[in-house]
Write an enzyme that holds these catalytic residues in place. Structure first.
Site, PDB file in Angstrom:
ATOM      1  N   PRO A   1      10.278  11.056  39.159  1.00 48.71           N
ATOM      2  CA  PRO A   1       9.728  12.420  39.078  1.00 48.71           C
ATOM      3  C   PRO A   1      10.328  13.356  40.136  1.00 48.71           C
ATOM      4  CG  PRO A   1       7.977  10.765  39.323  1.00 48.71           C
ATOM      5  CD  PRO A   1       9.267  10.060  39.518  1.00 48.71           C
TER       6      PRO A   1
ATOM      7  N   GLU B   1       5.422   2.164  43.464  1.00 50.77           N
ATOM      8  CA  GLU B   1       5.504   3.536  43.993  1.00 50.77           C
ATOM      9  C   GLU B   1       6.949   3.995  44.163  1.00 50.77           C
ATOM     10  OE1 GLU B   1       2.668   5.377  44.276  1.00 50.77           O
ATOM     11  OE2 GLU B   1       1.857   3.553  43.363  1.00 50.77           O
TER      12      GLU B   1
ATOM     13  N   ARG C   1      22.886  10.646  21.431  1.00 52.09           N
ATOM     14  CA  ARG C   1      23.035  11.619  20.349  1.00 52.09           C
ATOM     15  C   ARG C   1      24.295  12.467  20.521  1.00 52.09           C
ATOM     16  NH1 ARG C   1      19.965  15.270  19.288  1.00 52.09           N
ATOM     17  NH2 ARG C   1      19.464  14.918  17.112  1.00 52.09           N
TER      18      ARG C   1
ATOM     19  N   ASP D   1      20.664  21.045  16.811  1.00 52.92           N
ATOM     20  CA  ASP D   1      19.274  20.824  17.154  1.00 52.92           C
ATOM     21  C   ASP D   1      18.780  21.753  18.250  1.00 52.92           C
ATOM     22  OD1 ASP D   1      18.890  18.902  15.282  1.00 52.92           O
ATOM     23  OD2 ASP D   1      19.357  17.238  16.617  1.00 52.92           O
TER      24      ASP D   1
HETATM   25  C1  58G Z   1       6.375   8.448  42.290  1.00 54.90           C
HETATM   26  C2  58G Z   1       5.810   7.614  41.370  1.00 54.90           C
HETATM   27  C3  58G Z   1       7.713   8.272  42.617  1.00 54.90           C
HETATM   28  C4  58G Z   1      10.394   8.621  36.062  1.00 54.90           C
HETATM   29  C5  58G Z   1       6.546   6.626  40.788  1.00 54.90           C
HETATM   30  C6  58G Z   1       8.467   7.280  42.019  1.00 54.90           C
HETATM   31  C7  58G Z   1       9.904   7.455  36.620  1.00 54.90           C
HETATM   32  C8  58G Z   1       8.169   9.473  36.014  1.00 54.90           C
HETATM   33  C9  58G Z   1       9.528   9.643  35.753  1.00 54.90           C
HETATM   34  C10 58G Z   1       7.890   6.449  41.116  1.00 54.90           C
HETATM   35  C11 58G Z   1       8.541   7.353  36.875  1.00 54.90           C
HETATM   36  C12 58G Z   1      10.040  10.911  35.161  1.00 54.90           C
HETATM   37  C13 58G Z   1       7.947   4.177  40.132  1.00 54.90           C
HETATM   38  C14 58G Z   1       7.636   4.316  38.706  1.00 54.90           C
HETATM   39  C15 58G Z   1       9.472   5.786  39.304  1.00 54.90           C
HETATM   40  C16 58G Z   1       8.738   5.368  40.524  1.00 54.90           C
HETATM   41  C17 58G Z   1       8.659   5.251  38.147  1.00 54.90           C
HETATM   42  N1  58G Z   1       7.705   8.365  36.541  1.00 54.90           N
HETATM   43  N2  58G Z   1       9.244  11.967  35.153  1.00 54.90           N
HETATM   44  N3  58G Z   1       7.983   6.283  37.449  1.00 54.90           N
HETATM   45  O1  58G Z   1      11.168  10.940  34.738  1.00 54.90           O
END
Ligand code: 58G
Length: 233
Positions: free
Chosen positions: A91, A118, A156, A171
């Protein structure tokens, strides 16, 4: 005839997670055609400690566990070549767009690192990751789903993966505009008729109607995209 092959190496703790999405439909066909190759790498196989441990508690305190740098780094380096691009799905990354997906389709080797718990130790990102990419502003329990989404969006744009070569270009989003509505048989469904223009056979009129519908829809649901479109109305 030898096609240029695109390889995807997916690094995760759950290699079986991907069975469904990669053994159906367009991804399956691309693999069968030899256009892409997907390999699963289990990060746990690179844990050299006693219990194949891959996670530990965060320095500084806080909830959850962090993926340790050694096994993750070793896993990446086991598949990396001069042509690889290593992506960490998180994220904290830059948002995935059609433009980015098209750009990534030009690489012959993508390494997709899926985080768990995490996330991974920041030093791995510094040393071994080229790009951190997010599929949207939300947190998932692991990066596997994000990797599936990214791979799907990227293939794609690899020639030969879609039946119709230009489909990806037509698209949504490629032109900062949403797609127009589509209809098929029957002509009347529960009293709702297919717009008459689509049955007219007049290709110029149809093209104009589709453009107008797409612009209207974009202005209504995604005014942020419509701003980009002001000059092309
Ligand atoms: C905070 C929480 C930081 C990609 C989890 C990192 C991966 C969302 C996306 C993580 C993800 C997205 C652990 C689990 C990454 C790590 C993974 N969540 N929005 N979670 O692309």
């Amino acid at each position: 005839m030898k096609k240029q092959q695109h390889r995807f190496d997916i690094l995760s703790l759950f290699p079986n997670y991907f069975t469904g999405p990669f053994t159906e439909s367009i991804v399956k066909r691309a693999i069968d055609k030899g256009i892409i190759e997907i390999r699963q790498i289990n990060i746990r196989d690179f844990a050299e400690n006693k219990h194949h441990r891959v996670d530990d508690r965060p320095f500084g305190g806080g909830p959850g566990m962090i993926l340790m740098p050694e096994p993750v780094s070793k896993a990446i380096r086991s598949v990396k070549t001069e042509n690889s691009k290593t992506i960490y799905l998180s994220p904290q990354g830059q948002l995935l767009t059609a433009k980015k997906a098209r750009e990534l389709a030009a690489y012959s080797h993508l390494i997709l690192l899926c985080g768990h718990y995490e996330g991974v130790d920041e030093r791995v990102i510094r040393s071994d990751v080229d790009e951190e990419i997010s599929i949207g502003d939300y947190v998932l329990t692991d990066g596997c789903l994000a990797a599936i989404v990214l791979l799907n969006a990227v293939i794609r744009f690899i020639p030969g993966t879609l039946g119709h070569e230009d489909a990806a270009n037509e698209d949504s989003f490629e032109n900062h505009i949403l797609d127009c509505p589509h209809y098929t048989k029957p002509v009347v469904f529960e009293g709702q008729e297919v717009p008459e223009v689509l049955l007219s056979g007049n290709h110029k009129l149809i093209a104009e109607w589709r453009k107008e519908q797409a612009l209207d829809k974009t202005k209504r649901v995604r005014p942020d995209l419509a701003i980009v479109n002001k000059n092309q109305t």
